[in-house]
Design an enzyme around this catalytic site. Sequence first.
Site, PDB file in Angstrom:
ATOM      1  N   TRP A  85      -0.723   5.095  -0.472  1.00 28.35           N
ATOM      2  CA  TRP A  85      -1.222   5.756  -1.731  1.00 28.35           C
ATOM      3  C   TRP A  85      -2.770   5.448  -1.375  1.00 28.35           C
ATOM      4  O   TRP A  85      -3.563   5.386  -2.600  1.00 28.35           O
ATOM      5  CB  TRP A  85      -0.815   4.885  -2.887  1.00 28.35           C
ATOM      6  CG  TRP A  85      -0.964   3.300  -2.936  1.00 28.35           C
ATOM      7  CD1 TRP A  85      -1.362   2.519  -2.330  1.00 28.35           C
ATOM      8  CD2 TRP A  85      -0.879   2.739  -4.117  1.00 28.35           C
ATOM      9  NE1 TRP A  85      -1.810   1.059  -2.812  1.00 28.35           N
ATOM     10  CE2 TRP A  85      -1.265   1.379  -4.128  1.00 28.35           C
ATOM     11  CE3 TRP A  85      -0.517   3.206  -5.491  1.00 28.35           C
ATOM     12  CZ2 TRP A  85      -1.590   0.496  -5.220  1.00 28.35           C
ATOM     13  CZ3 TRP A  85      -0.407   2.170  -6.630  1.00 28.35           C
ATOM     14  CH2 TRP A  85      -0.940   0.852  -6.405  1.00 28.35           C
ATOM     15  N   ASP A  99      -5.069  -6.438   3.069  1.00 28.49           N
ATOM     16  CA  ASP A  99      -6.388  -6.617   2.066  1.00 28.49           C
ATOM     17  C   ASP A  99      -7.751  -6.625   3.116  1.00 28.49           C
ATOM     18  O   ASP A  99      -8.521  -5.915   2.527  1.00 28.49           O
ATOM     19  CB  ASP A  99      -6.086  -7.861   1.426  1.00 28.49           C
ATOM     20  CG  ASP A  99      -5.031  -8.003   0.505  1.00 28.49           C
ATOM     21  OD1 ASP A  99      -5.106  -7.446  -0.707  1.00 28.49           O
ATOM     22  OD2 ASP A  99      -4.088  -8.360   0.980  1.00 28.49           O
ATOM     23  N   GLU A 141       0.798  -1.242   0.030  1.00 30.68           N
ATOM     24  CA  GLU A 141       0.136  -0.037   0.136  1.00 30.68           C
ATOM     25  C   GLU A 141       0.840   1.073   0.158  1.00 30.68           C
ATOM     26  O   GLU A 141       0.403   2.419   0.094  1.00 30.68           O
ATOM     27  CB  GLU A 141      -0.972   0.111   1.001  1.00 30.68           C
ATOM     28  CG  GLU A 141      -1.560  -1.375   1.567  1.00 30.68           C
ATOM     29  CD  GLU A 141      -2.448  -1.787   0.509  1.00 30.68           C
ATOM     30  OE1 GLU A 141      -2.658  -1.096  -0.693  1.00 30.68           O
ATOM     31  OE2 GLU A 141      -3.111  -2.740   0.728  1.00 30.68           O
ATOM     32  N   GLY A 149     -12.142   3.993 -18.669  1.00 31.17           N
ATOM     33  CA  GLY A 149     -13.571   4.504 -18.793  1.00 31.17           C
ATOM     34  C   GLY A 149     -14.324   4.800 -20.124  1.00 31.17           C
ATOM     35  O   GLY A 149     -15.515   5.406 -20.264  1.00 31.17           O
ATOM     36  N   ARG A 185       5.620   7.782  -7.117  1.00 32.04           N
ATOM     37  CA  ARG A 185       4.886   7.544  -8.352  1.00 32.04           C
ATOM     38  C   ARG A 185       4.231   9.184  -8.897  1.00 32.04           C
ATOM     39  O   ARG A 185       4.032   9.931  -8.008  1.00 32.04           O
ATOM     40  CB  ARG A 185       3.655   6.777  -7.858  1.00 32.04           C
ATOM     41  CG  ARG A 185       2.731   6.474  -9.125  1.00 32.04           C
ATOM     42  CD  ARG A 185       1.582   5.440  -8.358  1.00 32.04           C
ATOM     43  NE  ARG A 185       0.729   6.093  -7.580  1.00 32.04           N
ATOM     44  CZ  ARG A 185      -0.756   6.135  -7.666  1.00 32.04           C
ATOM     45  NH1 ARG A 185      -1.228   5.190  -8.665  1.00 32.04           N
ATOM     46  NH2 ARG A 185      -1.474   6.535  -6.625  1.00 32.04           N
ATOM     47  N   ASP A 225      -1.577  -1.314 -10.392  1.00 31.04           N
ATOM     48  CA  ASP A 225      -1.788  -2.627  -9.998  1.00 31.04           C
ATOM     49  C   ASP A 225      -1.792  -3.444 -11.387  1.00 31.04           C
ATOM     50  O   ASP A 225      -2.295  -3.110 -12.312  1.00 31.04           O
ATOM     51  CB  ASP A 225      -2.864  -2.819  -9.523  1.00 31.04           C
ATOM     52  CG  ASP A 225      -3.036  -2.438  -7.973  1.00 31.04           C
ATOM     53  OD1 ASP A 225      -2.188  -2.176  -7.476  1.00 31.04           O
ATOM     54  OD2 ASP A 225      -4.353  -2.208  -7.670  1.00 31.04           O
TER      55      ASP A 225
END
Length: 486
Positions: free
Chosen positions: A370, A426, A184, A247, A230, A318
Site C-alpha cells: 500500500w 519502519d 505495509e 485537512g 482496501r 492507521d
Amino acid sequence: MSPKPEGTFCLVLHSHLPWLAHHGTWPVGEEWLYQAWAHSYLPVVDMLRRFAEEGRNDVLTLGVTPILAAQLDDPYCLRGAHDWLGNWHLRSHYAGERLRELSAYEHRASSWALDQFESHWRHGFSPVLRSLVDSQTIELLGGPATHPFQPLLDPKVRAFALKTGLQDTKLRIGQAPEGIWAPECGYSPGMEAGYARAGVKRFMVDGPALHGDTSTAHPVGSSDVLAFGRDLEVSYRVWSPKVGYPGDAAYRDFHTFDHPTGLKPSRVTGKNVAPEDKRPYDPLLAREAIGRHVEDFVDTVVQRLRAIDGGLVVAAYDTELYGHWWHEGPLWLEAVLRALPEAGVRVTTLRGAVEAGHVGKPVELPASSWGSGKDWRVWDGAQVSDIVSLNESVQKELLELDFSRDVRDPVLDQAVREALLALSSDWAFMVTKDSAADYARYRAKIHSDRFSELAALARGGRGRARAAELRAADGPFGHLDARGMR
C-alpha cells in the site's frame, strides 16, 4: 421500520509503532509512543469498551502488531506513559497564563486521559484487549513479530517472524488471530502458502492488488486463504496522499505548536497559511465539521454499496490517524459507526463478512503493497539501498548460524531478537518518506551491529553477560526461542 439493507461495511484499523523503548525520547523515540497512547489508543479503546457495554458485536477489525502490544504491556513503557500524561496535565496548567481557553480544554483532556489510564491500563493493554476480543466486540488481527516487509525476507526468516508474532498474540489474549495485517500490505506471489501453514485464514492487501475488485474477499491462488482489499474510493474520503477530512480549516492543526508548552493552539485555517497567522482552535467549529464529514462519509459508503449491488466495502486506516494525527478523529469515528447502521448498512468485521458470504472467485495477486506506486519501491528503492543491503547481510548471517542446541541459548535468542528489530519495515519507510531518516538509519544499523556482535559471541560459546545487557533495552518477546530457526 428498519431501512432497506444497503450492504456490508468493514472498518479495519492498523495499530503499529516500531520498538521505541530505550531508543531516544524527544523529538524522536519514546515521545511517539506516548503521544499515540494518549491521543489515539486511549480514546479508541474507550469507544470500543462503551460499544461492548452496549452489547454490540463485530464493531470493527482491529490490527495490533506484536511489537506494539509488547510496548503497551511493558512495565518500563507503562511507567513512561503515566509520567507523560502527568506532564501533559502540568503543561495544561502552565498554558493558563497566556492561553486560558486552550489551558482549560487541555486540562479536561489530560484529566480524562489520566483517569482512563489509571482505571484501565495500569496492568497493560492485554487485559483490556482480551476483554474486547472475548466479547466479540472486535476481531483482532495479528502479524509478524517486528513488522518486517515480508516480500524481502527469506522464506525461512519470514515464517519464523510470523510464527513468533502469532505466538506472542496467543500468549497475550489466549488465542492466535485467524487474520493478519500483512505489514505495509506487502505481498509477493506464493506467500499465501506460508500463511496457510501458519494458520492464517485472511489478510489485507491494497485495492489495486485486486484491480479494484474489493467488493468481496478472494481466495488467493489454489489456497483457502482470503485477501481483503482496501476500497480506495471510500478510504480516500478520510485520508489520501493529497486530501481528506483532517485537512478541513476548522480542525486542529497538527503541525503548529505553542513552543513553551508543546500544546497545539491553532486550527488548520488554510493550506497556505503561515503558523503565526493561523486562527485559534475552536472546538465548536470542529464539531460542526465532524457532523458534515460524518454525513458525507455515510453517503459515500451508501452510494458505493449501491454501485456494487450491496456487496462489501472495506475501509482501512492507521489507528494513529484517529486522535494523534487527526485530533477530532475519535469523535468522527464513533459517530460514523453509529450512523452507518441507521442508514441501513451492516457494520461488521472481516470474519463477519466471510460469514455473510462476501467471498468471490480465486485470484492471482501481483507483487504489491500500500506504499507509493503500490509496489515495493518504498522498501527496496535506490534511496534505501543501504538498508536493503544491511537487511540482506543480516539474513544471510542469521541463516548461517547453528541453532541445533538441545537447550535454549540466551545469546542466540537475543541475537535473533536484534535481527528481527533490524528488519523492521519502519526504517526504510522513514528514510524514503524523509521522516526522521537519520534516526531510522541509526536504528537499522545499531540492531544489525548488535546482531552481528552476538552472533560472533554465540559461535565462540560466549556472550551471556552482553546478551543480558542488550535484552534489558531490547527485550520484547521473552518467549522467543532461536531454535525455531532450525
